[in-house]
Design an enzyme around this catalytic site. Sequence first.
Site, PDB file in Angstrom:
ATOM      1  N   GLY A 169      -6.345   5.887  -8.258  1.00 56.73           N
ATOM      2  CA  GLY A 169      -6.872   6.476  -9.582  1.00 56.73           C
ATOM      3  C   GLY A 169      -8.198   4.496  -9.803  1.00 56.73           C
ATOM      4  O   GLY A 169      -8.493   4.826  -9.587  1.00 56.73           O
ATOM      5  N   GLY A 170      -7.684   4.486 -10.946  1.00 58.21           N
ATOM      6  CA  GLY A 170      -8.946   3.388 -12.221  1.00 58.21           C
ATOM      7  C   GLY A 170      -8.293   2.025 -11.508  1.00 58.21           C
ATOM      8  O   GLY A 170      -9.243   1.472 -11.180  1.00 58.21           O
ATOM      9  N   GLY A 404     -36.237  -6.998  15.826  1.00 58.36           N
ATOM     10  CA  GLY A 404     -36.300  -7.119  14.389  1.00 58.36           C
ATOM     11  C   GLY A 404     -34.963  -8.125  13.637  1.00 58.36           C
ATOM     12  O   GLY A 404     -35.194  -8.390  12.392  1.00 58.36           O
ATOM     13  N   ALA A 405     -34.246  -8.032  14.580  1.00 58.12           N
ATOM     14  CA  ALA A 405     -32.888  -8.885  14.142  1.00 58.12           C
ATOM     15  C   ALA A 405     -33.293 -10.581  13.789  1.00 58.12           C
ATOM     16  O   ALA A 405     -32.741 -11.216  12.890  1.00 58.12           O
ATOM     17  CB  ALA A 405     -31.893  -9.093  14.881  1.00 58.12           C
TER      18      ALA A 405
HETATM   19  C1  HXC Z   1       2.115   7.417 -16.234  1.00 60.81           C
HETATM   20  C2  HXC Z   1       3.505   6.447 -14.308  1.00 60.81           C
HETATM   21  C3  HXC Z   1       1.889   7.001 -13.514  1.00 60.81           C
HETATM   22  C4  HXC Z   1       1.204   7.065 -13.908  1.00 60.81           C
HETATM   23  C5  HXC Z   1       3.848   5.657 -12.357  1.00 60.81           C
HETATM   24  N1  HXC Z   1       4.297   5.556 -13.684  1.00 60.81           N
HETATM   25  N2  HXC Z   1       2.455   6.437 -12.328  1.00 60.81           N
HETATM   26  N3  HXC Z   1       3.990   6.486 -15.831  1.00 60.81           N
HETATM   27  N4  HXC Z   1       1.465   7.129 -16.027  1.00 60.81           N
HETATM   28  N5  HXC Z   1       0.062   7.729 -13.720  1.00 60.81           N
HETATM   29  C6  HXC Z   1       5.883   6.078 -13.283  1.00 60.81           C
HETATM   30  C7  HXC Z   1       6.845   6.563 -12.814  1.00 60.81           C
HETATM   31  O1  HXC Z   1       6.692   7.573 -13.464  1.00 60.81           O
HETATM   32  C8  HXC Z   1       7.799   5.754 -12.836  1.00 60.81           C
HETATM   33  O2  HXC Z   1       8.705   6.021 -13.863  1.00 60.81           O
HETATM   34  C9  HXC Z   1       7.850   4.133 -12.071  1.00 60.81           C
HETATM   35  O3  HXC Z   1       6.133   4.346 -12.955  1.00 60.81           O
HETATM   36  C10 HXC Z   1       7.304   3.763 -11.002  1.00 60.81           C
HETATM   37  O4  HXC Z   1       6.634   4.791 -10.291  1.00 60.81           O
HETATM   38  P1  HXC Z   1       7.436   5.234  -9.065  1.00 60.81           P
HETATM   39  O5  HXC Z   1       6.550   6.809  -8.572  1.00 60.81           O
HETATM   40  O6  HXC Z   1       9.336   5.991  -8.889  1.00 60.81           O
HETATM   41  O7  HXC Z   1       6.839   4.835  -8.009  1.00 60.81           O
HETATM   42  P2  HXC Z   1       6.581   4.795  -6.682  1.00 60.81           P
HETATM   43  O8  HXC Z   1       7.020   5.780  -5.815  1.00 60.81           O
HETATM   44  O9  HXC Z   1       6.566   3.195  -5.699  1.00 60.81           O
HETATM   45  O10 HXC Z   1       5.106   5.041  -6.697  1.00 60.81           O
HETATM   46  C11 HXC Z   1       3.835   4.575  -7.388  1.00 60.81           C
HETATM   47  C12 HXC Z   1       2.412   5.751  -7.047  1.00 60.81           C
HETATM   48  C13 HXC Z   1       3.515   6.743  -7.757  1.00 60.81           C
HETATM   49  C14 HXC Z   1       2.307   5.912  -5.587  1.00 60.81           C
HETATM   50  C15 HXC Z   1       1.307   5.019  -7.844  1.00 60.81           C
HETATM   51  O11 HXC Z   1       3.839   6.566  -9.390  1.00 60.81           O
HETATM   52  C16 HXC Z   1       1.961   7.462  -7.881  1.00 60.81           C
HETATM   53  O12 HXC Z   1       1.688   8.079  -7.491  1.00 60.81           O
HETATM   54  N6  HXC Z   1       1.552   7.366  -9.365  1.00 60.81           N
HETATM   55  C17 HXC Z   1       0.567   8.345 -10.230  1.00 60.81           C
HETATM   56  C18 HXC Z   1      -1.444   7.941  -9.605  1.00 60.81           C
HETATM   57  C19 HXC Z   1      -2.039   9.134  -9.703  1.00 60.81           C
HETATM   58  O13 HXC Z   1      -2.080   9.936  -9.577  1.00 60.81           O
HETATM   59  N7  HXC Z   1      -2.763   8.322 -11.435  1.00 60.81           N
HETATM   60  C20 HXC Z   1      -3.852   9.375 -11.990  1.00 60.81           C
HETATM   61  C21 HXC Z   1      -4.216   8.734 -11.540  1.00 60.81           C
HETATM   62  S1  HXC Z   1      -6.464   9.088 -12.138  1.00 60.81           S
HETATM   63  P3  HXC Z   1       9.926   6.132 -14.084  1.00 60.81           P
HETATM   64  O14 HXC Z   1      10.643   5.949 -15.470  1.00 60.81           O
HETATM   65  O15 HXC Z   1      10.309   7.062 -13.344  1.00 60.81           O
HETATM   66  O16 HXC Z   1      11.240   4.772 -13.234  1.00 60.81           O
HETATM   67  C22 HXC Z   1      -6.994   8.165 -12.649  1.00 60.81           C
HETATM   68  C23 HXC Z   1      -7.748   8.719 -13.281  1.00 60.81           C
HETATM   69  C24 HXC Z   1      -9.112   7.021 -14.032  1.00 60.81           C
HETATM   70  O17 HXC Z   1      -6.166   6.593 -12.343  1.00 60.81           O
HETATM   71  C25 HXC Z   1     -10.234   7.695 -13.222  1.00 60.81           C
HETATM   72  C26 HXC Z   1     -11.064   6.889 -11.940  1.00 60.81           C
HETATM   73  C27 HXC Z   1     -12.025   6.919 -12.070  1.00 60.81           C
END
Ligand code: HXC
Length: 510
Positions: A169-170, A404-405
């Site tokens: 994401g961000g 051109g290069a």
């Molecule tokens: C809140 C989060 C989080 C999130 C991870 N955690 N991502 N908490 N918001 N976005 C927390 C998990 O709940 C977990 O907490 C701890 O962090 C570790 O994450 P895991 O999943 O256990 O780790 P891992 O298996 O290594 O996976 C990492 C990861 C995955 C690939 C980053 O967590 C993931 O896919 N997260 C979501 C990614 C996502 O979709 N984000 C939003 C994107 S949208 P606990 O307490 O259980 O240990 C965005 C918008 C911005 O960013 C705008 C862009 C233009």
Amino acid sequence: MKEILEELERRRDIARKGGGDTRIEAQHKRGKLTARERIDLILDEGSFEEFGMFVEHRSNDFGMEKSRIAGDGVVTGWGTVNGRTVFVFAKDFTVFGGSLSEAHAEKIIKVQDMALKNRAPIIGIYDAGGARIQEGVAALGGYAEVFQRNVLASGVIPQISVIMGPCAGGDVYSPAMTDFIFMVRDTSYMFVTGPDVVKTVTNETVTAEELGGASVHTTKSSIADGAYDNDVEALLQVRRLIDLLPQSNTSPVPEIECYQSVTDADASLDTLVPVNANKPYDIKELILKTADEGDFFEIQASFARNIVCGFGRIEGSTVGFVANQPMVLAGVLDSDASRKAARFVRFCDCFNIPIVTFVDVPGFLPGTAQEYGGLIKHGAKLLFAYAEATVPKLTVITRKAFGGAYDVMASKHLRGDLNYAWPTAQIAVMGAKGAVEIIFRKDISDPEKIAEHTRMYEERFLSPFVAAERGYVDEVVMPHSTRRRLARGLKMLRNKDLTNPWKKHDNIPL
Ligand code: HXC
């Protein structure tokens, strides 16, 4: 009083632990350092000054009020790299996966603003899961504030991103707007949406590594500028890069003492170009023999290897090198090579870094794949970048400069300041075979005549002298004198003063 001081230390100790010992251990088990360990490595020892150690999130949704952790998943502040100021933020994966809340964003924004106001580089270390899901739009707003500052700082201060964990994401869009992105092999990933979402939306099954690992982003997508084997190596290499860069677009290019003579001739260069014009040679040899002590920091070494880009120093001052690589696709310009070099040239121009271009290019790559892929627009990016650049531009044509290069690669016509050619240079619209087959098409079935036309064409055009006669080449130089000529040229060009017409901004073919 003693208790008050002890209370501060107690609070600091808790904050330094981030998500706690178990999560720190898990981080280490994955081969990753913690945010604080990373900052300690990238900055000079003891130079880190932290801001916002006690900042906590303000969310009360989904039970978040029960878990507030000092620092809120990002460590921010400033320090020095070899004595020069840099601002830094490092995502702490042990705290809510390093995800970005409103308060977390405010911490990043504070150092972004300070870096811009104080004209110093900013380094972001990423290991994070994007927007804090529990905070909803507050997190999205926080990201947009960060993005906005990335854009305002672009071209004013160097911005460097180091990807050291799974980033989504961000946490990939902000790096994408910075100048350089580095990754760590096997532990870092970058994707807009992770493998699970990909499976749901497109029904593709991919691993995180296949979707956004370092090898994907350094060889296929070109999102990343380099990849390293572990956290320590990545951070040390970023220090090396920072050393080469100016503090801002108004700061001078860094200069260090030069211990290697710039007047010594390097006789080995006289035989670098093979007698047979179709044989390859390694242009990096020329770069390494031109740069002080052969020290060259290559950018995107594994992508579009038909062009080589990177930083080095000549007589102690940073220069950007751009060179066609005859070892890969004969050094031809294709879409990828054009995009790669255009971005590099523009970075150098933003930050007043002189550009040294070594030319050995047979032209643009023909074919439907290239044309359908937008070669015209991508090639134009490099042309545009060189043409708009006002920094000192020094060009050496070692062998082919066709079509051109020839124009594109920092030619005299694009305001090249010093354009040199080696005696082995061949400057023409195209190579002999193609040229003769077009202009003497009527003789195509007569091999003797074709051979004679080819010989005449080669004699007349495949040399540096036609261009030199017109002044398109300032001087035909001995290969062994290249470093001396460039060092003297760079000195002469130190006070170059050239400004493009005022405009809001240009409209480079994106
Ligand atoms: C809140 C989060 C989080 C999130 C991870 N955690 N991502 N908490 N918001 N976005 C927390 C998990 O709940 C977990 O907490 C701890 O962090 C570790 O994450 P895991 O999943 O256990 O780790 P891992 O298996 O290594 O996976 C990492 C990861 C995955 C690939 C980053 O967590 C993931 O896919 N997260 C979501 C990614 C996502 O979709 N984000 C939003 C994107 S949208 P606990 O307490 O259980 O240990 C965005 C918008 C911005 O960013 C705008 C862009 C233009």
